[in-house]
Design an enzyme around this catalytic site. Structure first.
Site, mmCIF file in Angstrom:
data_model
loop_
_atom_site.group_PDB
_atom_site.id
_atom_site.type_symbol
_atom_site.label_atom_id
_atom_site.label_comp_id
_atom_site.label_asym_id
_atom_site.label_seq_id
_atom_site.Cartn_x
_atom_site.Cartn_y
_atom_site.Cartn_z
ATOM 1 N N LYS A 1 0.853 -1.174 0.000
ATOM 2 C CA LYS A 1 0.000 0.000 0.000
ATOM 3 C C LYS A 1 0.900 1.239 0.000
ATOM 4 O O LYS A 1 1.561 1.531 1.010
ATOM 5 C CB LYS A 1 -0.927 -0.026 1.215
ATOM 6 C CG LYS A 1 -1.954 -1.147 1.134
ATOM 7 C CD LYS A 1 -2.918 -0.900 -0.009
ATOM 8 C CE LYS A 1 -3.458 -2.172 -0.613
ATOM 9 N NZ LYS A 1 -4.274 -1.923 -1.812
ATOM 10 N N ASP B 1 0.702 -0.632 -5.023
ATOM 11 C CA ASP B 1 -0.675 -0.184 -5.274
ATOM 12 C C ASP B 1 -0.879 1.184 -4.621
ATOM 13 O O ASP B 1 -0.957 1.290 -3.397
ATOM 14 C CB ASP B 1 -1.661 -1.212 -4.708
ATOM 15 C CG ASP B 1 -3.103 -0.897 -5.074
ATOM 16 O OD1 ASP B 1 -3.332 0.156 -5.715
ATOM 17 O OD2 ASP B 1 -3.993 -1.695 -4.729
ATOM 18 N N GLU C 1 0.177 -0.346 -9.665
ATOM 19 C CA GLU C 1 -1.286 -0.495 -9.687
ATOM 20 C C GLU C 1 -1.983 0.819 -9.393
ATOM 21 O O GLU C 1 -1.660 1.492 -8.410
ATOM 22 C CB GLU C 1 -1.712 -1.558 -8.659
ATOM 23 C CG GLU C 1 -3.238 -1.750 -8.592
ATOM 24 C CD GLU C 1 -3.665 -3.029 -7.885
ATOM 25 O OE1 GLU C 1 -2.845 -3.969 -7.797
ATOM 26 O OE2 GLU C 1 -4.816 -3.087 -7.437
ATOM 27 N N ASP D 1 -7.337 -1.067 -11.292
ATOM 28 C CA ASP D 1 -8.286 -1.612 -10.311
ATOM 29 C C ASP D 1 -9.505 -0.698 -10.202
ATOM 30 O O ASP D 1 -10.547 -0.954 -10.821
ATOM 31 C CB ASP D 1 -7.558 -1.775 -8.959
ATOM 32 C CG ASP D 1 -8.438 -2.344 -7.863
ATOM 33 O OD1 ASP D 1 -9.660 -2.448 -8.059
ATOM 34 O OD2 ASP D 1 -7.914 -2.682 -6.781
ATOM 35 N N LYS E 1 -13.171 -6.957 -8.504
ATOM 36 C CA LYS E 1 -13.739 -7.105 -7.168
ATOM 37 C C LYS E 1 -15.228 -7.400 -7.320
ATOM 38 O O LYS E 1 -15.938 -6.665 -8.015
ATOM 39 C CB LYS E 1 -13.534 -5.812 -6.368
ATOM 40 C CG LYS E 1 -12.071 -5.532 -6.028
ATOM 41 C CD LYS E 1 -11.948 -4.262 -5.208
ATOM 42 C CE LYS E 1 -10.621 -4.167 -4.484
ATOM 43 N NZ LYS E 1 -9.484 -3.861 -5.367
HETATM 44 MG MG MG Z 1 -5.887 -2.290 -5.818
#
Ligand code: MG
Length: 367
Positions: free
Chosen positions: A165, A193, A218, A241, A265
């Protein structure tokens, strides 16, 4: 078969690590998950789960799941839960948008179809590919050395893919990526990401500063156009994403060759039915995928495993086991991680049995 009742339960899921932090100073300490229960006149009962990543990640929030269900559920009484195409049309006509609200109902109906046919959902989604599904571990945003230590620990538990992250200050993020790559083997997969957290110039700085490293980038920026610009300036493998929230966006991004991997997702797309549609199109077009959800407990993890395990291995980049991030077990039978992988259940439906003492009292009920 007819839907006779839809009920929901609220389950709080504290994190094993105490907190989960990502771009822009956002964090969650306890996830607020909604378990959806769909009853039928056949006696079969299906279960789904929806758990937004807090209220400020996607346009979704925990109370919104319940509020949306109160609006939606009365329209679904009497419909056949096995007719998922028709059911999704009914949901889309009754409530425009709000895909995450519909996700739990759709998931529960797949559970019912599996139980009605005696088949695990993985078989209904196309069949099982390979022995198991490779997982990534999301690494909460912390100082660089701490993230490197966390990665080393999860690596010793069997993970070989790590999603850092980042998305804070470029200087700190460059240090994070370098510190973590240092503790990995060449064959390990590292994804940075940013969760939309960098501006264009920040994303350019970070990608240039780590140009010598094997790292995927990402969703660096907020908009699709910004991400596309970074994509066109970097040689790093590139993941989209947040921008891929519909079939239309997938087709547009494919047309632009805007990514090498997409992150699907389940609740972002509106359930298993719609995620399968996008998944199958990605398979047909040769686009690799991370298959997961925004968050969740045992039921979401089971659904992810069925969808991921029914995806051809060469296009299955990674997946995730959210039930190992939280301290509460809300269902029996959910996949349990082994050596950095999970497997879809062989039991009918999703293969999970909710633990009613954990679910507690019904928070909404429509008959
Ligand atoms: Mg992501």
């Amino acid at each position: 078969m007819k839907i006779t009742r839809i009920a929901a339960y609220r389950v709080l899921l504290p994190l094993v690590e105490g907190a989960y932090r990502w771009s822009g100073g956002k964090s969650v300490t306890v996830f607020d998950s909604t378990v959806v229960e769909v009853d039928t006149d056949s006696g079969l009962v299906g279960y789904g789960e929806v758990c937004p990543l807090g209220p400020s990640y996607l346009p979704a929030y925990a109370e919104g799941v319940r509020t949306g269900l109160r609006q939606l559920a009365p329209h679904l009484m009497g419909h056949d839960p096995r007719q998922l195409g028709k059911l999704n049309r009914v949901m889309d006509r009754a409530l425009k948008g709000h895909p995450y609200v519909k996700s739990g109902v759709d998931m529960a109906c797949w559970d019912i179809v599996g139980k009605a046919t005696g088949l695990p959902v993985v078989d209904l989604l196309g069949g099982r590919f390979g022995e198991s599904v490779r997982l990534y571990r999301a690494i909460s945003q912390e100082p660089p050395e701490q993230m490197a230590r966390t990665v080393a620990r999860y690596r010793s538990e069997g993970y070989c893919c790590f999603q850092l992250k980042v998305g804070s200050s470029p200087d700190d993020d460059i240090r994070r990526i370098r510190a973590v790559r240092e503790v990995l083997e060449p064959s390990d997969i590292l994804v940075a990401d940013a969760n939309t957290g960098w501006t264009l110039h920040e994303a350019m700085r970070v990608t240039r500063a780590v140009a010598d490293l094997d790292v995927y980038i990402e969703q660096p920026c907020l908009t699709y156009e910004e991400c596309l610009s970074i994509r066109r300036h970097t040689n790093h493998p590139f993941v989209l994403d947040e921008s891929i929230d519909s079939l239309e966006m997938l087709l547009r991004a494919r047309n632009d060759l805007a990514m090498d991997v997409v992150n699907l997702k389940i609740s972002k797309l509106g359930g298993i039915t719609k995620t399968k549609q996008v998944r199958d199109l990605c398979v047909a077009m040769g686009i690799a995928m991370t298959i997961e959800d925004s968050w969740g407990g045992d039921i979401v993890t089971a659904a992810i495993a069925h969808l991921a395990h029914s995806t051809p291995e060469e296009l299955r980049f990674t997946s995730t086991d959210f039930n190992s991030y939280v301290t509460v077990r809300l269902a029996e039978g959910a996949p349990q991680r082994a050596n950095g992988t999970i497997e879809a259940s062989t039991a009918p439906g999703l293969g999970v049995t909710p633990i009613h003492e954990v679910l507690g009292d019904v928070v909404l009920e429509v008959t």
